[in-house]
Design a protein around this motif. Structure first.
Motif, PDB file in Angstrom:
ATOM      1  N   LEU A  97       0.832  -1.197   0.000  1.00  0.00           N
ATOM      2  CA  LEU A  97       0.000   0.000   0.000  1.00  0.00           C
ATOM      3  C   LEU A  97       0.872   1.254   0.000  1.00  0.00           C
ATOM      4  CD1 LEU A  97      -2.765   1.332   0.129  1.00  0.00           C
ATOM      5  CD2 LEU A  97      -2.689   1.098   2.611  1.00  0.00           C
ATOM      6  N   ARG A  98       1.910   1.262   0.831  1.00  0.00           N
ATOM      7  CA  ARG A  98       2.836   2.403   0.881  1.00  0.00           C
ATOM      8  C   ARG A  98       3.495   2.622  -0.483  1.00  0.00           C
ATOM      9  NH1 ARG A  98       4.187   1.176   5.955  1.00  0.00           N
ATOM     10  NH2 ARG A  98       5.718  -0.342   5.283  1.00  0.00           N
ATOM     11  N   ALA A  99       3.914   1.542  -1.118  1.00  0.00           N
ATOM     12  CA  ALA A  99       4.565   1.641  -2.433  1.00  0.00           C
ATOM     13  C   ALA A  99       3.594   2.204  -3.470  1.00  0.00           C
ATOM     14  CB  ALA A  99       5.084   0.271  -2.875  1.00  0.00           C
ATOM     15  N   ARG A 100       2.340   1.776  -3.435  1.00  0.00           N
ATOM     16  CA  ARG A 100       1.341   2.304  -4.374  1.00  0.00           C
ATOM     17  C   ARG A 100       1.091   3.783  -4.131  1.00  0.00           C
ATOM     18  NH1 ARG A 100      -3.078  -2.012  -3.429  1.00  0.00           N
ATOM     19  NH2 ARG A 100      -1.758  -3.825  -3.681  1.00  0.00           N
ATOM     20  N   GLU A 101       0.992   4.177  -2.846  1.00  0.00           N
ATOM     21  CA  GLU A 101       0.774   5.591  -2.519  1.00  0.00           C
ATOM     22  C   GLU A 101       1.944   6.443  -3.012  1.00  0.00           C
ATOM     23  OE1 GLU A 101       0.193   5.340   1.709  1.00  0.00           O
ATOM     24  OE2 GLU A 101      -1.974   5.112   1.507  1.00  0.00           O
ATOM     25  N   GLU A 102       3.157   5.935  -2.866  1.00  0.00           N
ATOM     26  CA  GLU A 102       4.328   6.667  -3.340  1.00  0.00           C
ATOM     27  C   GLU A 102       4.321   6.777  -4.860  1.00  0.00           C
ATOM     28  OE1 GLU A 102       7.667   4.590  -1.659  1.00  0.00           O
ATOM     29  OE2 GLU A 102       7.228   5.308   0.369  1.00  0.00           O
ATOM     30  N   ALA A 103       3.919   5.702  -5.546  1.00  0.00           N
ATOM     31  CA  ALA A 103       3.858   5.724  -7.011  1.00  0.00           C
ATOM     32  C   ALA A 103       2.814   6.732  -7.490  1.00  0.00           C
ATOM     33  CB  ALA A 103       3.541   4.323  -7.548  1.00  0.00           C
ATOM     34  N   VAL A 104       1.680   6.798  -6.819  1.00  0.00           N
ATOM     35  CA  VAL A 104       0.643   7.765  -7.177  1.00  0.00           C
ATOM     36  C   VAL A 104       1.146   9.186  -6.950  1.00  0.00           C
ATOM     37  CG1 VAL A 104      -1.628   8.660  -6.522  1.00  0.00           C
ATOM     38  CG2 VAL A 104      -1.316   6.220  -6.842  1.00  0.00           C
ATOM     39  N   ALA A 105       1.825   9.413  -5.828  1.00  0.00           N
ATOM     40  CA  ALA A 105       2.368  10.748  -5.533  1.00  0.00           C
ATOM     41  C   ALA A 105       3.391  11.159  -6.594  1.00  0.00           C
ATOM     42  CB  ALA A 105       2.991  10.764  -4.145  1.00  0.00           C
ATOM     43  N   GLU A 106       4.246  10.233  -7.026  1.00  0.00           N
ATOM     44  CA  GLU A 106       5.233  10.527  -8.068  1.00  0.00           C
ATOM     45  C   GLU A 106       4.547  10.850  -9.395  1.00  0.00           C
ATOM     46  OE1 GLU A 106       8.634  10.815  -8.171  1.00  0.00           O
ATOM     47  OE2 GLU A 106       8.493  10.798  -5.991  1.00  0.00           O
ATOM     48  N   GLU A 107       3.516  10.097  -9.732  1.00  0.00           N
ATOM     49  CA  GLU A 107       2.792  10.333 -10.985  1.00  0.00           C
ATOM     50  C   GLU A 107       2.098  11.694 -10.955  1.00  0.00           C
ATOM     51  OE1 GLU A 107       1.682   9.299 -14.882  1.00  0.00           O
ATOM     52  OE2 GLU A 107       3.213   8.518 -13.538  1.00  0.00           O
ATOM     53  N   LYS A 108       1.497  12.044  -9.827  1.00  0.00           N
ATOM     54  CA  LYS A 108       0.866  13.362  -9.683  1.00  0.00           C
ATOM     55  C   LYS A 108       1.893  14.469  -9.852  1.00  0.00           C
ATOM     56  CE  LYS A 108      -3.069  12.335  -6.685  1.00  0.00           C
ATOM     57  NZ  LYS A 108      -3.657  12.579  -5.357  1.00  0.00           N
ATOM     58  N   LYS A 109       3.053  14.251  -9.255  1.00  0.00           N
ATOM     59  CA  LYS A 109       4.123  15.257  -9.353  1.00  0.00           C
ATOM     60  C   LYS A 109       4.584  15.393 -10.793  1.00  0.00           C
ATOM     61  CE  LYS A 109       8.683  16.239  -7.433  1.00  0.00           C
ATOM     62  NZ  LYS A 109       9.752  15.736  -6.552  1.00  0.00           N
ATOM     63  N   ARG A 110       4.731  14.270 -11.478  1.00  0.00           N
ATOM     64  CA  ARG A 110       5.163  14.287 -12.875  1.00  0.00           C
ATOM     65  C   ARG A 110       4.152  14.994 -13.760  1.00  0.00           C
ATOM     66  NH1 ARG A 110       4.604  11.625 -17.564  1.00  0.00           N
ATOM     67  NH2 ARG A 110       3.062  10.153 -16.857  1.00  0.00           N
ATOM     68  N   LEU A 111       2.864  14.787 -13.489  1.00  0.00           N
ATOM     69  CA  LEU A 111       1.812  15.402 -14.297  1.00  0.00           C
ATOM     70  C   LEU A 111       1.443  16.816 -13.841  1.00  0.00           C
ATOM     71  CD1 LEU A 111      -0.528  12.295 -14.647  1.00  0.00           C
ATOM     72  CD2 LEU A 111       0.999  13.254 -16.377  1.00  0.00           C
ATOM     73  N   GLY A 112       2.007  17.224 -12.701  1.00  0.00           N
ATOM     74  CA  GLY A 112       1.698  18.560 -12.190  1.00  0.00           C
ATOM     75  C   GLY A 112       0.337  18.663 -11.536  1.00  0.00           C
ATOM     76  N   SER A 113      -0.219  17.548 -11.144  1.00  0.00           N
ATOM     77  CA  SER A 113      -1.530  17.523 -10.499  1.00  0.00           C
ATOM     78  C   SER A 113      -1.413  17.900  -9.039  1.00  0.00           C
ATOM     79  CB  SER A 113      -2.135  16.119 -10.615  1.00  0.00           C
ATOM     80  OG  SER A 113      -3.360  16.055  -9.954  1.00  0.00           O
ATOM     81  N   LYS A 114      -2.411  18.647  -8.554  1.00  0.00           N
ATOM     82  CA  LYS A 114      -2.426  19.045  -7.153  1.00  0.00           C
ATOM     83  C   LYS A 114      -3.589  18.357  -6.449  1.00  0.00           C
ATOM     84  CE  LYS A 114      -0.380  23.535  -7.957  1.00  0.00           C
ATOM     85  NZ  LYS A 114      -0.533  24.971  -7.791  1.00  0.00           N
TER      86      LYS A 114
END
Length: 116
Positions: A97-114
């Motif tokens: 779960l932690r790894a998935r949350e980190e992957a989502v946070a990285e993807e949001k950062k890459r896409l510039g999503s807030k």
């Protein structure tokens, strides 16, 4: 399931003021003990739990039969078989779960999503 010649671990819920020697005295009546580990917090106070490992599964079963519900130091103790596979599965699920949350946070950062 453990093989017959493996030690059998038990988990006990206990009074917070119990010591290792108290546990050796009580649980040692049912057979040779390989190890007792008290659960302690950061202040070295007991959490009210302990792990008792017997040399023989038969001795562990005998201790559970006689000590589960036993009144000790103003508390009825609970003695259970320890199931490490359940703890390991829970830890693995939390790590995934932690790894998935980190992957989502990285993807949001890459896409510039807030976060909204």
């Amino acid at each position: 399931m453990q093989r017959p010649n493996d030690p059998l671990a038990q988990r006990a819920l206990l009074n917070f003021n119990i010591s290792g020697s108290d546990l050796y005295d009580l649980f040692g009546k049912y057979g040779p003990i390989r190890q007792i580990r008290l659960g302690i917090d950061n202040n070295l106070k007991t959490k009210g739990t302990a792990y008792v490992v017997y040399e023989s599964p038969d001795d562990a079963k005998e201790a559970i039969t006689h000590l589960n519900g036993f009144h000790l130091m103003e508390r009825y103790i609970v003695v259970l078989y320890h199931h490490p596979s359940k703890q390991q599965a829970s830890a693995l699920a939390k790590a995934e779960l932690r790894a998935r949350e980190e992957a989502v946070a990285e993807e949001k950062k890459r896409l510039g999503s807030k976060d909204e």
